[in-house]
Design a protein around this motif. Structure first.
Motif: not given
Length: 322
Positions: A120, A157, A180
């Motif tokens: 990420q 994120a 994700p």
């Protein structure tokens, strides 16, 4: 016989930018990942050819296709506002090779916390560079603003991915594979507005149909940034939603189970297959040169336009960025 280039306008779009199909063809052309491999000297040649064509001084014997090719290289490597050469990683033509590697590994290594955090972070570092490179250059961004944007988006994120991983531990495996994408979508909603916050604070440069600057509009900036956010999420969605479904089924096959070492490379390649189509499709969702009714602008800007122009001005135009 030499081609007559006296009426050739190199800045006129090769395809109709008022239609979705025309915009997709345009972005297929300039996001071609092969242009990343073009040598610097050829890019410099392309810029010279474009500038000469604008001045009407192209060398004798130049063909139209040569100018089209030069414009393709120019659009892929040089910023539309400044004309400066963009860094390679930040170019939209690098979205396929860069995005396929990051996406493939994000989808493969989603189970362990360290891997989630690392990939990420890598993805948001890549996004921050792309957002900065393709910003509207008329609105400068300070180093401090870039740093705050980068840290905020990365934190968003990682927090989304980690939080959802914890919430989906008892959920079906496929749900975990979609984490994700949720993290990427959430981060895009933060990263792009934060990176381009100056446009929201001071406004984005708007022009008349003759490309004369009129002023700056915060409302136009909000529209442009919203469209970019939608495009970026759309770009990632098919690969990050459908690929986990495909891998979930493939991993049940015996021969696929025997080659676990190839799962990550397989996802990278498949991600590239999605992105090579989705990058131009997502970029083509909205025109890059946006048209906005004057009636939607801030009242003070409307008054400025009325005072400056004797005849009514129905629309203003601005570059929303990519």
């Amino acid at each position: 016989m030499e081609a007559d280039l006296s009426d050739f306008n190199i800045d006129a779009p090769r395809w109709d930018q008022c239609t979705f199909l025309g915009r997709v063809k345009h972005f297929f052309n300039i996001t071609d990942p092969r242009t990343v491999l073009v040598p610097e000297r050829e890019l410099d040649w392309a810029k010279v050819m474009v500038e000469q064509s604008r001045m009407g001084t192209v060398p004798p014997g130049t063909q139209v296709e040569q100018l089209f090719y030069a414009k393709k290289l120019y659009d892929s490597a040089f910023h539309p506002d400044t004309g400066d050469k963009m860094n390679v990683i930040g170019r939209m033509s690098f979205q396929v090779p860069g995005g396929m590697i990051i996406t493939g590994f994000m989808l493969q290594f989603y189970r362990t916390m360290p891997a989630v955090i690392f990939w990420q972070w890598v993805n948001q570092s890549f996004n921050a560079l792309v957002n900065y490179t393709n910003r509207n250059a008329a609105s400068p961004t300070s180093v401090r603003q870039m740093g705050v944007s980068y840290i905020t988006a990365t934190t968003t994120a990682v927090a989304t991915a980690v939080g959802m991983n914890m919430l989906t531990k008892r959920a079906p495996p496929l749900v975990g594979r979609w984490v994700p994408f949720a993290a990427v979508a959430a981060a895009n909603c933060v990263n792009i507005p934060m990176m381009r916050q100056q446009e929201l604070i001071r406004g984005i440069c708007v022009k008349d149909r003759n490309h004369n600057e009129i002023g700056h509009s915060r409302r136009a900036a909000a529209i442009g940034i919203t469209q970019v956010v939608i495009s970026r999420i759309t770009m990632a969605a098919p690969g990050m939603i459908l690929l986990p479904v495909l891998m979930e089924r493939l991993e049940k096959l015996r021969f696929v189970q025997r080659i676990r070492v190839l799962h990550a490379p397989l996802q990278v390649v498949l991600s590239g297959c999605f992105l090579i189509f989705m990058v131009p499709v997502a970029c083509g969702l909205f025109p890059q040169q946006c048209e906005l009714p004057v009636s939607y602008l801030e009242p003070e800007l409307q008054d400025t336009i009325k005072a400056k122009y004797r005849e009514p001005v129905p629309y203003v135009y601005f570059n929303k960025g990519l």
